[in-house]
Design a protein around this motif. Structure first.
Motif, PDB file in Angstrom:
ATOM      1  N   GLN A  34       0.827  -1.197   0.000  1.00  0.00           N
ATOM      2  CA  GLN A  34       0.000   0.000   0.000  1.00  0.00           C
ATOM      3  C   GLN A  34       0.875   1.266   0.000  1.00  0.00           C
ATOM      4  OE1 GLN A  34      -3.574  -0.270   2.632  1.00  0.00           O
ATOM      5  NE2 GLN A  34      -2.572  -2.108   3.441  1.00  0.00           N
ATOM      6  N   ARG A  35       0.291   2.344  -0.470  1.00  0.00           N
ATOM      7  CA  ARG A  35       1.017   3.605  -0.510  1.00  0.00           C
ATOM      8  C   ARG A  35       1.054   4.228   0.884  1.00  0.00           C
ATOM      9  NH1 ARG A  35      -2.219   8.009  -0.246  1.00  0.00           N
ATOM     10  NH2 ARG A  35      -4.463   7.709  -0.576  1.00  0.00           N
ATOM     11  N   MET A  36       1.982   5.108   1.100  1.00  0.00           N
ATOM     12  CA  MET A  36       2.142   5.775   2.391  1.00  0.00           C
ATOM     13  C   MET A  36       1.046   6.814   2.600  1.00  0.00           C
ATOM     14  SD  MET A  36       5.367   8.048   3.793  1.00  0.00           S
ATOM     15  CE  MET A  36       4.903   9.474   2.801  1.00  0.00           C
ATOM     16  N   TYR A  37       0.488   6.842   3.805  1.00  0.00           N
ATOM     17  CA  TYR A  37      -0.428   7.909   4.166  1.00  0.00           C
ATOM     18  C   TYR A  37       0.386   9.160   4.477  1.00  0.00           C
ATOM     19  CZ  TYR A  37      -4.224   4.504   4.769  1.00  0.00           C
ATOM     20  OH  TYR A  37      -5.173   3.535   4.565  1.00  0.00           O
ATOM     21  N   GLY A  38      -0.122  10.287   4.080  1.00  0.00           N
ATOM     22  CA  GLY A  38       0.569  11.525   4.391  1.00  0.00           C
ATOM     23  C   GLY A  38       0.530  11.821   5.883  1.00  0.00           C
ATOM     24  N   TYR A  41       2.634  17.662   8.918  1.00  0.00           N
ATOM     25  CA  TYR A  41       3.934  18.180   9.322  1.00  0.00           C
ATOM     26  C   TYR A  41       4.027  18.382  10.834  1.00  0.00           C
ATOM     27  CZ  TYR A  41       4.888  18.982   4.376  1.00  0.00           C
ATOM     28  OH  TYR A  41       5.100  18.798   3.044  1.00  0.00           O
ATOM     29  N   SER A  42       2.916  18.754  11.454  1.00  0.00           N
ATOM     30  CA  SER A  42       2.928  19.008  12.897  1.00  0.00           C
ATOM     31  C   SER A  42       3.123  17.745  13.713  1.00  0.00           C
ATOM     32  CB  SER A  42       1.616  19.686  13.320  1.00  0.00           C
ATOM     33  OG  SER A  42       0.510  18.834  13.040  1.00  0.00           O
ATOM     34  N   LEU A  43       2.894  16.570  13.076  1.00  0.00           N
ATOM     35  CA  LEU A  43       3.008  15.295  13.796  1.00  0.00           C
ATOM     36  C   LEU A  43       4.266  14.513  13.421  1.00  0.00           C
ATOM     37  CD1 LEU A  43      -0.677  13.993  13.619  1.00  0.00           C
ATOM     38  CD2 LEU A  43       0.430  15.194  15.509  1.00  0.00           C
ATOM     39  N   ARG A  44       4.988  14.965  12.394  1.00  0.00           N
ATOM     40  CA  ARG A  44       6.119  14.179  11.915  1.00  0.00           C
ATOM     41  C   ARG A  44       7.215  14.000  12.967  1.00  0.00           C
ATOM     42  NH1 ARG A  44       7.259  15.043   5.452  1.00  0.00           N
ATOM     43  NH2 ARG A  44       5.133  14.518   4.785  1.00  0.00           N
ATOM     44  N   ILE A  51       9.249   6.174  16.265  1.00  0.00           N
ATOM     45  CA  ILE A  51       9.990   5.173  15.476  1.00  0.00           C
ATOM     46  C   ILE A  51      11.367   4.935  16.095  1.00  0.00           C
ATOM     47  CG2 ILE A  51      11.138   4.775  13.267  1.00  0.00           C
ATOM     48  CD1 ILE A  51       8.764   6.172  11.924  1.00  0.00           C
ATOM     49  N   GLU A  52      12.054   6.002  16.461  1.00  0.00           N
ATOM     50  CA  GLU A  52      13.373   5.872  17.090  1.00  0.00           C
ATOM     51  C   GLU A  52      13.272   5.125  18.416  1.00  0.00           C
ATOM     52  OE1 GLU A  52      14.658   9.884  17.350  1.00  0.00           O
ATOM     53  OE2 GLU A  52      15.329   9.999  15.248  1.00  0.00           O
ATOM     54  N   GLU A  53      12.205   5.401  19.165  1.00  0.00           N
ATOM     55  CA  GLU A  53      12.006   4.714  20.452  1.00  0.00           C
ATOM     56  C   GLU A  53      11.792   3.224  20.249  1.00  0.00           C
ATOM     57  OE1 GLU A  53       8.672   4.468  24.037  1.00  0.00           O
ATOM     58  OE2 GLU A  53       8.586   6.085  22.562  1.00  0.00           O
ATOM     59  N   LEU A  54      10.902   2.860  19.300  1.00  0.00           N
ATOM     60  CA  LEU A  54      10.631   1.448  19.038  1.00  0.00           C
ATOM     61  C   LEU A  54      11.872   0.721  18.533  1.00  0.00           C
ATOM     62  CD1 LEU A  54       7.111   1.697  17.341  1.00  0.00           C
ATOM     63  CD2 LEU A  54       7.619   0.969  19.669  1.00  0.00           C
ATOM     64  N   THR A  97       6.723   4.898   6.286  1.00  0.00           N
ATOM     65  CA  THR A  97       6.564   6.212   6.895  1.00  0.00           C
ATOM     66  C   THR A  97       7.388   7.213   6.102  1.00  0.00           C
ATOM     67  OG1 THR A  97       8.497   6.181   8.369  1.00  0.00           O
ATOM     68  CG2 THR A  97       6.527   5.028   9.133  1.00  0.00           C
ATOM     69  N   HIS A  98       7.281   8.463   6.480  1.00  0.00           N
ATOM     70  CA  HIS A  98       8.094   9.487   5.831  1.00  0.00           C
ATOM     71  C   HIS A  98       9.585   9.271   6.092  1.00  0.00           C
ATOM     72  CE1 HIS A  98       7.683  10.868   9.963  1.00  0.00           C
ATOM     73  NE2 HIS A  98       8.764  11.612   9.769  1.00  0.00           N
TER      74      HIS A  98
END
Length: 312
Positions: A34-38, A41-44, A51-54, A97-98
């Motif tokens: 599947q394609r990435m959901y956008g 910017y305020s949540l990136r 992601i870094e934590e996991l 993810t982005h």
């Protein structure tokens, strides 16, 4: 205070030792990328930190090769999985993810068979431990009486003594006040659980078998130890229980004697028919079991209970 500390009960995120789960995927199903959901910017920044934590917790890992299965990120699950996935079963968990592609290294929410697989694995682990059951993601220690419940938690040495400040809080007519002693007891139990000793298997061919007993003002404790032919000693089992209100009024000598009787009875399955060393405080027992002693009726009953055993 206790409730607010619950999320931080354990300092590290653990996983089952030496176990990897293999997911069985229907090969007739066509993989979907599947394609990435956008991501707004305020949540990136928050998503990147999660992601870094996991990744730092060894829950996920980056993917650097093409993957047939890719899912978009909607909500990042909480890092509470504890069953490691086999490397061949990780591709199906890949998400985009982005910040790139990642996949889970642990069993996670969203796998339709996860609840059944988790229940099956945990049930296998605890199937031979009396008084312990697994229900979904809860592990229940139980007994028909309070004493049996205490005895089921037998993998923590001196459990009765360590947990005494906590057990006081559930007694009748006692006001629930969480103080320094309760906090220290709670922290000590956490450390004991996180660093639990690895128990050995009982052997009739052991070079030496030893029972260590002890008593204090709040509880009894016993340890079963065996030494193999190479001279290496291994704890076979720990046992402890709290003293009843009546037993707490026993003299010190009788508490020590009770610890011996209870310890031998607790390990009866192992001890009957074999010689073993008994390690305990000798002075009180000499006064009770010595040739010049005049034991009361209760002590005499205890002496009768010890007759099937052969301490040396």
């Amino acid at each position: 205070m206790c409730a607010t500390n619950i999320p931080n009960v354990f300092r590290e995120l653990k996983k089952l030792k030496d176990f990897k789960l293999k997911l069985h995927v229907d090969e007739t199903v066509t993989p979907v990328a599947q394609r990435m959901y956008g991501v707004p910017y305020s949540l990136r920044e928050k998503v990147t930190k999660k992601i870094e934590e996991l990744e730092s917790l060894d829950i996920i890992e980056p993917v650097y090769s093409p993957s047939q299965w890719i899912s978009p990120v909607s909500v990042v699950p909480k890092p509470d999985s504890d069953i490691e996935l086999d490397s061949e079963s990780r591709d199906i968990t890949t998400f985009v993810t982005h910040a790139g592609l990642y996949r889970y290294k642990r069993l996670m929410f969203g796998i339709n068979a996860a609840p059944e697989l988790y229940q099956h694995i945990i049930s296998q682990i605890f199937h031979d431990i009396e008084g312990v059951e697994s229900i979904s993601d809860d592990i229940v220690v139980h007994g028909t009486t309070k004493e049996e419940h205490d005895q089921s938690a037998r993998y923590i040495p001196d459990l009765a003594t360590i947990s005494e400040p906590l057990r006081k809080l559930v007694r009748k007519s006692v006001t629930f006040v969480w103080g320094r002693k309760q906090h220290e007891s709670f922290e000590k139990l956490k450390d004991c659980l996180a660093n639990a000793s690895v128990l050995g298997h009982f052997s009739l061919n052991a070079k030496k078998t030893t029972v260590v007993t002890d008593a204090n003002n709040v509880g009894l404790a016993a340890i079963l130890i065996q030494e193999d032919s190479s001279g290496q000693s291994k704890v076979i089992s720990y046992a402890s229980r709290s003293l009843s209100d009546v037993e707490r009024r026993y003299p010190t000598t009788e508490k020590e004697a009770l610890a011996v009787v209870w310890g031998c009875d607790k390990f009866k399955l192992y001890l009957v028919g074999i010689p073993f060393d008994l390690v305990t405080d000798p002075k009180p027992l000499e006064a009770i079991y010595g040739p010049k002693s005049k034991p009361n009726a209760r002590i005499e009953r205890w002496i009768m209970k010890l007759m099937p055993y052969s301490p040396v």
